[in-house]
Enzyme design. Structure first.
Site, mmCIF file in Angstrom:
data_model
loop_
_atom_site.group_PDB
_atom_site.id
_atom_site.type_symbol
_atom_site.label_atom_id
_atom_site.label_comp_id
_atom_site.label_asym_id
_atom_site.label_seq_id
_atom_site.Cartn_x
_atom_site.Cartn_y
_atom_site.Cartn_z
ATOM 1 N N GLU A 1 0.732 3.895 1.922
ATOM 2 C CA GLU A 1 1.171 4.333 3.253
ATOM 3 C C GLU A 1 2.370 3.524 3.727
ATOM 4 O O GLU A 1 3.303 4.044 4.337
ATOM 5 C CB GLU A 1 0.038 4.187 4.272
ATOM 6 C CG GLU A 1 -1.233 4.938 3.924
ATOM 7 C CD GLU A 1 -2.224 4.083 3.132
ATOM 8 O OE1 GLU A 1 -1.811 3.383 2.186
ATOM 9 O OE2 GLU A 1 -3.414 4.116 3.467
ATOM 10 N N CYS B 1 0.829 -1.206 0.000
ATOM 11 C CA CYS B 1 0.000 0.000 0.000
ATOM 12 C C CYS B 1 0.866 1.260 0.000
ATOM 13 O O CYS B 1 2.029 1.236 0.432
ATOM 14 C CB CYS B 1 -0.878 0.041 1.234
ATOM 15 S SG CYS B 1 -2.191 -1.176 1.258
HETATM 16 N N1 THU Z 1 -4.296 0.450 -1.034
HETATM 17 C C1 THU Z 1 -3.420 1.371 -0.529
HETATM 18 O O1 THU Z 1 -2.412 1.700 -1.176
HETATM 19 N N2 THU Z 1 -3.690 1.898 0.685
HETATM 20 C C2 THU Z 1 -4.772 1.588 1.444
HETATM 21 O O2 THU Z 1 -4.846 2.008 2.587
HETATM 22 C C3 THU Z 1 -5.845 0.764 0.875
HETATM 23 C C4 THU Z 1 -5.491 -0.002 -0.338
HETATM 24 C C5 THU Z 1 -4.002 -0.173 -2.339
HETATM 25 C C6 THU Z 1 -3.651 -1.627 -2.274
HETATM 26 C C7 THU Z 1 -3.987 -2.091 -3.664
HETATM 27 O O3 THU Z 1 -2.872 -1.844 -4.511
HETATM 28 C C8 THU Z 1 -5.138 -1.190 -4.088
HETATM 29 O O4 THU Z 1 -5.127 -0.086 -3.175
HETATM 30 C C9 THU Z 1 -6.506 -1.865 -4.047
HETATM 31 O O5 THU Z 1 -6.723 -2.450 -2.812
#
Ligand code: THU
Length: 143
Positions: A60, A58
């Site tokens: 973050e 993700c």
């Molecule tokens: N994702 C993030 O980057 N941060 C979050 O807090 C929620 C989800 C990303 C993970 C994945 O690459 C995409 O969003 C769909 O879940």
């Protein structure tokens, strides 16, 4: 010592720029995150997906890893996060559970409770990490 009010727009702008670096060919959900530190520095990240879907990182978490690699340990004042399909922002998104824990590690090292700005097109959800992750398990529990 930075002031969130002064850095707020820069923090949100950094998250907006970061979303352009997302590598999200599988979900097409592009996310950007920006971390604000007490010295005024802003560190950004974007999600990095993987053909083995579960290994995706993700935004973050990527931002926290970049900050750690730059030697940052604590002093986390605020986090901004935004994302959407193809990078188009509509409703605010909140950090996933794993990212809350990863953010908590960085925050706990400096005993801060960062403001979390979840940025939507029209709406901003402003909260605190301790609200998103109450009674967190962190470094203090390990003695
Ligand atoms: N994702 C993030 O980057 N941060 C979050 O807090 C929620 C989800 C990303 C993970 C994945 O690459 C995409 O969003 C769909 O879940």
């Amino acid at each position: 010592m930075t002031n969130l009010n002064e850095s707020r727009e820069a923090l949100i702008a950094a998250a907006r720029t970061a979303v352009n670096s997302a590598y999200a060919p599988y979900s097409n959900f592009h996310v950007g995150a920006a971390l604000l530190f007490e010295d005024g520095a802003i560190v950004t990240g974007a999600n990095v997906e993987n053909a083995s879907y579960g290994l995706s990182l993700c935004a973050e978490t990527v931002a926290c890893a970049i900050a750690s690699h730059a030697g940052r340990r604590g002093a986390l004042v605020a986090v901004a996060v935004l994302g959407g399909p193809g990078g188009r922002i509509d409703a605010p998104i909140t950090p996933c559970g794993r990212c809350r824990q990863v953010l908590n590690e960085l925050a706990a090292l400096g005993s801060t409770d960062p403001v979390v700005l979840c940025i939507g097109a029209k709406e901003v959800l402003e909260t605190r990490l301790s609200v998103l992750l109450p009674n967190a398990f962190g470094p203090a529990q390990l003695g």
